[in-house]
Design a protein around this motif. Structure first.
Motif, PDB file in Angstrom:
ATOM      1  N   GLY A 217      55.020 -54.211  15.669  1.00 34.04           N
ATOM      2  CA  GLY A 217      54.603 -53.340  16.763  1.00 34.04           C
ATOM      3  C   GLY A 217      53.101 -53.165  16.730  1.00 34.04           C
TER       4      GLY A 217
ATOM      5  N   GLU B  83      55.619 -60.300  13.618  1.00 39.13           N
ATOM      6  CA  GLU B  83      55.180 -59.352  14.649  1.00 39.13           C
ATOM      7  C   GLU B  83      56.354 -58.572  15.206  1.00 39.13           C
ATOM      8  OE1 GLU B  83      53.994 -57.337  18.030  1.00 39.13           O
ATOM      9  OE2 GLU B  83      55.395 -59.016  18.212  1.00 39.13           O
ATOM     10  N   LEU B  84      57.532 -59.189  15.192  1.00 39.07           N
ATOM     11  CA  LEU B  84      58.722 -58.545  15.773  1.00 39.07           C
ATOM     12  C   LEU B  84      59.069 -57.233  15.084  1.00 39.07           C
ATOM     13  CD1 LEU B  84      60.923 -61.736  16.222  1.00 39.07           C
ATOM     14  CD2 LEU B  84      59.867 -60.392  18.057  1.00 39.07           C
ATOM     15  N   VAL B  85      58.641 -57.084  13.822  1.00 45.14           N
ATOM     16  CA  VAL B  85      58.939 -55.823  13.125  1.00 45.14           C
ATOM     17  C   VAL B  85      57.691 -54.945  12.970  1.00 45.14           C
ATOM     18  CG1 VAL B  85      60.853 -56.866  11.831  1.00 45.14           C
ATOM     19  CG2 VAL B  85      58.566 -56.762  10.798  1.00 45.14           C
TER      20      VAL B  85
ATOM     21  N   ALA C 169      57.386 -64.200  13.909  1.00 40.82           N
ATOM     22  CA  ALA C 169      58.561 -63.489  13.393  1.00 40.82           C
ATOM     23  C   ALA C 169      58.148 -62.144  12.803  1.00 40.82           C
ATOM     24  CB  ALA C 169      59.264 -64.347  12.342  1.00 40.82           C
TER      25      ALA C 169
END
Lengths: 347, 347
Positions: free
Chosen positions: B201, B197-199, B195
């Motif tokens: 990059g 990693e989704l913000v 989760a």
């Protein structure tokens, strides 16, 4: 310092029981009237399967139930990847590698098993179209819980997707130090599935999570879905369980043709039929006479020519390797009239 | 329908370059003054490694760089799990199964490689203590990007954790239909890492994500960390790559002792030294005379007793299996004075 815009993950409560023929888009929009364009919906595959009627009736208990479950599993299995105790890891018809082909007996009454959706990418596309018909431009991910190699514990990953790229490709981009990011393709649909699971839980009937604020390549239309995440067995370095592969290696050693061999199929399961299977595996390759003895096998040559004696030796080793592949180690004794293989205890 | 409280995932911007000796808790609290009790911080292992000085100097390019990288990799490797082309999957000293032992050349200048933290759970505990010293009761996860078996694309998972249980155990709980959830342990720290990693990059220097609103077992203190997610090679059904395991099986077939055998180590790498390696593998088991011939090997018996002829046959098959384990298929010809193995082309 300004507050960064957060990514939001919202549970969808109140969807209730889903049964065959239900319109999931309708149920979800009713339970989550706050849905908005750009949202990513993570939908548990179980309710997709239920809506699609992917249930099979089985006895509630007893050996009949297990027999039925095994029949269903066989039907969902493309190939067995690994087996240990009661655990069978298979590759499904879709190409997913999962324990018990993703067949699930939880969150359903005891007389049914839930199968995976027939085509999860198609399910995601259909569901996304259902939202589009209601004026909502959302991405849809169909998720399920899977184990993985090397790490304990399960995580949710994507089985199907529509309206979002399964992979976010950083290849060809450069980091601030000028290094090219050569091997960085992120499986974002799996990460979104994992994020969604954090608000779902297993027993509280929250089968849908909504991820809001995730900027993704919206221009993909439905896109290729999750199918692009499936690695074919040839390119997968772990296409077969370690012990299965080791047994296959022993098996191939035992069945080497006099002409250069091709790779044989997976060895048959070991014990109690192990000795029988080993003998069958090399039966066509043996010219020697094989006789059962207490705790072993006796091999005698078909004739007394030197060549026949040498061949007997090669055949004795073939048979030993075949027995080893079936989990039956042997000792070898050679005399002038033949060889005796003594069964050992599997380590 | 009330709006459910969302889980929030916030990126932490403005941390900037991290160098050896930096106080990460200080850098993070300065960049995210909005941190609050109960937050779960997902910290990219790279900045933890940098702060801990886990960098090694290497040549910026040329063959010397690759040689240095291989030396570093060997130092971080507990055992090789699988190898194909330039890809080497190893188990690290920590027990993680990762490509190249998690050694990373991205987001660092070209003259350095970044190693994993020495003890990621300890790193997470130390970082959590740093926040506690500032009056913040948070959980800390040290995350990294990993590939996985069977599925394309990478995801972020946890290397270390403190203040949160790595596993959420549903076992013993019952679903609404009364089915016990027997095999459901969720690796929530991996899902939280994904989760986060989704913000983050890969190139925009957002090394920390904050998950707010995730209710977890806060009463665990630091807890056992991620170490409980590591599956030992024995209990892992995929502890070895398929082709490596198959080669190991062939190798074990070739080296069966006359007494019941133990499982041998992984076979040596194949070609161009394959034939040499195969002969070495069985050298101690051979009584026959082995002679190189054009395109093959000739085996003749040590004596002319029937037993010696039979043994020659077993040894010929041992050698064939050893060659097969090294990727060299053979043809076999038997005559009254010995056997000839003809090398085939690897398929």
């Amino acid at each position: 310092m300004t507050l960064p815009t957060p990514l939001e993950i919202r549970p969808v409560h109140g969807i209730g029981d889903v049964t065959a023929g239900d319109d999931l888009a309708e149920l979800i929009t009713r339970a989550a009237p706050w849905l908005a364009d750009g949202d990513v919906l993570v939908v548990t595959s179980k309710i997709v399967s239920k809506a699609e009627g992917r249930l099979v009736e089985v006895p509630a208990d007893g050996p009949e139930r297990e027999e039925a479950r095994q029949r269903v599993l066989a039907g969902e299995t493309a190939r067995v990847v690994a087996r240990r105790g009661n655990t069978t890891i298979v590759q499904t018809r879709h190409g997913f590698v999962m324990a018990a082909a993703g067949i699930d007996a939880s969150n359903v009454d005891k007389t049914h098993l839930v199968l995976l959706p027939e085509d999860p990418d198609a399910s995601a596309r259909a569901l996304r179209a259902g939202f589009a018909a209601r004026g909502l431009d959302v991405a849809v991910i169909v998720s399920d819980t899977m184990g993985r190699a090397w790490r304990n514990g399960l995580t949710d990953v994507a089985l199907g997707a529509a309206g979002i790229s399964a992979l976010l490709d950083h290849r060809g981009r450069f980091d601030p130090y000028g290094n090219e990011l050569s091997l960085t393709q992120m499986a974002v649909v799996d990460e979104l599935s994992a994020a969604g699971e954090l608000v779902k839980g297993k027993t509280d009937r929250v089968p849908v999570a909504v991820v809001r604020g995730y900027s993704h390549d919206g221009g993909v239309g439905d896109g290729p879905g999750v199918s692009i995440l499936i690695r074919d067995a040839e390119s997968d370095m772990f296409g077969l369980g370690t012990s299965e592969a080791r047994a296959a290696g022993l098996h191939s050693a035992a069945t080497l043709a006099d002409t250069p061999p091709a790779v044989p199929p997976l060895a048959a399961p070991v014990d109690p039929v192990a000795v029988r299977a080993a003998r069958d595996a090399v039966a066509g390759l043996l010219t020697a006479v094989v006789r059962e003895t207490p705790g072993g096998l006796r091999l005698t040559p078909s004739s007394d020519t030197p060549a026949a004696l040498i061949r007997l030796g090669t055949e004795a080793h073939r048979l030993r390797a075949a027995l080893a592949a079936e989990g039956v180690p042997t000792g070898l004794a050679i005399d002038d009239s033949g060889t005796t293989l003594t069964f050992g205890v599997p380590t």
